[in-house]
Design an enzyme around this catalytic site. Structure first.
Site, short mmCIF file in Angstrom:
data_model
loop_
_atom_site.label_atom_id
_atom_site.label_comp_id
_atom_site.label_asym_id
_atom_site.label_seq_id
_atom_site.Cartn_x
_atom_site.Cartn_y
_atom_site.Cartn_z
N ASP A 30 49.14 49.39 -8.57
CA ASP A 30 49.76 50.27 -9.43
C ASP A 30 49.31 49.38 -10.92
OD1 ASP A 30 51.49 51.28 -11.26
OD2 ASP A 30 53.22 50.78 -10.01
N TYR A 84 58.60 47.47 -10.09
CA TYR A 84 59.01 49.02 -10.88
C TYR A 84 57.77 49.70 -10.60
CZ TYR A 84 60.35 52.72 -13.64
OH TYR A 84 60.71 53.92 -14.14
N TYR A 143 67.64 56.44 -19.94
CA TYR A 143 68.03 55.06 -19.95
C TYR A 143 69.06 54.93 -20.88
CZ TYR A 143 63.58 54.47 -17.28
OH TYR A 143 62.49 54.63 -16.54
N LYS A 147 50.22 55.82 -18.40
CA LYS A 147 50.46 55.21 -19.50
C LYS A 147 49.43 55.08 -20.64
CE LYS A 147 54.61 52.85 -18.37
NZ LYS A 147 55.26 52.09 -17.47
C1 PLP Z 1 56.13 52.94 -16.40
C2 PLP Z 1 55.55 52.58 -14.77
C3 PLP Z 1 55.57 53.52 -13.84
C4 PLP Z 1 56.07 54.80 -13.76
O1 PLP Z 1 55.20 55.58 -14.85
P1 PLP Z 1 56.20 56.95 -15.59
O2 PLP Z 1 54.99 57.51 -16.08
O3 PLP Z 1 57.08 56.27 -16.53
O4 PLP Z 1 56.77 57.73 -14.48
C5 PLP Z 1 54.89 52.92 -12.63
N1 PLP Z 1 54.57 51.85 -12.42
C6 PLP Z 1 54.69 51.00 -13.53
C7 PLP Z 1 53.71 49.53 -12.93
C8 PLP Z 1 55.05 51.30 -14.59
O5 PLP Z 1 54.84 50.35 -15.52
#
Ligand code: PLP
Length: 425
Positions: free
Chosen positions: A238, A145, A18, A267
């Protein structure tokens, strides 16, 4: 002896994510971490006020996670995960299923948040396909996202992130996040889209992170999810960023009555120590793949699926997460944020100050449009870097998303830097 600094050597060989490499400031070389602090080459400390891209929940180089990792590295560092298994993978799956909302029964491992989404999308499409039902559409939110791989990009809102690739992404129906006023119209929209063709709805529950820390209400959302369920649309939560206490509850889905069919995690899953992704499913999803017919198999995997070190880091992180001290810390941050929020509400150039769990966010009024490319972002980033506060705005959206171990004094320093910024602006 290296004579050049780490930053200078970086400039010769690294391509950062980025990052517009031509105009970006020289990166700061970080050599160690402790709690909410990172230390650079000159041993200057920086406060990590956004948890190193939202992954760190217990602080850097945490001794418990580090010790467990070291022990596991001497025991078993990796093992093929088809036809073989190992204690960290099974232990972690058992523990996750105990804490996840209600109905989740199976754990599928991958490497990161994007791959967790890819897996969920494949599971959803093939869940129907294995039953002879062809559903090809996915429902998602505007401004969503879900990651940067092609499937994850497809279900993410079209933006500067996806622009170059838009015509290569698969078709997705996008709707606005719900509220009391637009709910019935959203339902009418989905009705008009032939919901019988929609395999799944993928969403970031209650908080759209990268979209700009957009927060939305549980009530209307629950009704939207209920409607989707009634139309046999699978629900993919998600929780890659909302999981593990970020929003106040352990998982954002705990604010809702409706249970999802699949949950994606990454994460905070390993406390930010290792890369790991998880996609969980209900028994019904899993059972749709059981067959004597090999073609009904979920043909997906990665070399490092269920890496024992990553699973060990997640187990160690869960030890810390389940300790009541962790919830107390989150509550403490929430209350500090709430007091600062009241202060922000008095400031004219602060727009939409908002708070959810440990996340405080607001926009700074500018003459340019809101959004990720708002040029204010670079200026703000520099402003905070100069004060050794790691805050990286999303466009003109400024947010604090700290590790739960951040001290009151450190939080106060972050607030103080924001006060200074707002005075100067
Ligand atoms: C960061 C994120 C992703 C992608 O995760 P990566 O480990 O960066 O590929 C997917 N969904 C959400 C809600 C995120 O914040």
């Amino acid at each position: 002896m290296q004579t050049k600094s780490l930053s200078a050597r970086d400039l010769d060989v690294i391509w950062h994510p980025y990052t517009q490499m031509q105009t970006a400031p020289v990166p700061i070389g970080m050599v160690r971490g402790q709690g909410a602090l990172l230390f650079d080459e000159n041993d200057q400390s920086y406060i990590d006020a956004t948890s190193s891209w939202w992954v760190n929940i217990h602080g850097h180089a945490h001794p418990h996670i580090a010790q467990q990792l070291a022990a596991q590295a001497l025991q078993l560092e990796h093992c093929i995960f088809a036809g073989y298994t190992h204690p960290p993978a099974v232990n972690l799956a058992e523990r996750l299923l105990q804490v996840l909302p209600g109905n989740q029964r199976r754990v599928f491992y991958s490497d990161n948040g994007s791959t967790a989404i890819e897996v969920a999308l494949k599971m959803a499409i093939q869940y129907w396909d294995n039953q002879g039902i062809r559903k090809r559409k996915i429902l998602a939110f505007n401004n969503a996202y879900h990651g940067d791989t092609f499937g994850a990009m497809s279900v993410s809102g079209r933006s500067v992130f996806t622009r170059v690739f838009d015509d290569l992404l698969f078709d997705v129906h996008f709707i606005d996040v719900p509220n009391a006023a637009n709910l019935s119209q959203l339902i009418a929209t989905i009705d008009g889209l032939q919901p019988e063709d929609i395999a799944a709805f993928v969403f970031e529950p209650l908080l759209q992170g990268s979209g700009g820390m957009i927060m939305y209400e549980a009530n209307a959302f629950d009704q939207l999810l209920q409607y989707c369920k009634s139309r046999n649309i699978l629900l993919i939560a998600d929780e890659v960023m909302t999981g593990f206490g970020r929003t106040g509850k352990n998982f954002a889905m705990e604010y809702l009555q409706t249970l999802p069919d699949m949950i994606c995690l990454s994460k905070g899953l390993t406390g930010g120590a290792m890369a790991l992704g998880v996609t969980t499913s209900t028994a019904a999803i899993y059972e749709a793949f059981l067959s004597n017919d090999k073609l009904k198999t979920l043909f997906h995997g990665h070399s490092f699926t269920a890496n024992p070190l990553a699973c060990t880091a997640a187990l160690a992180s869960m030890d810390l997460f389940m300790d009541p001290a962790c919830a107390a810390n989150r509550q403490r941050i929430h209350e500090k944020h709430r007091a600062f929020l009241q202060e922000l509400q008095q400031i004219a150039i602060v727009k939409h100050p908002r708070l959810l769990g440990t996340i405080l966010a607001f926009e700074i009024s500018t003459t340019n449009a809101d959004g990720y490319t708002n040029s204010l972002a670079d200026e703000l980033h520099r402003f905070f870097r100069a004060r050794r506060i790691m805050l990286r705005p999303l466009g003109n959206t400024l947010y604090i998303l700290p590790p739960y171990c951040i001290t009151d004094e450190q939080l106060e320093q972050v607030y103080q830097s924001i006060r200074e910024l707002l005075r100067e602006a």
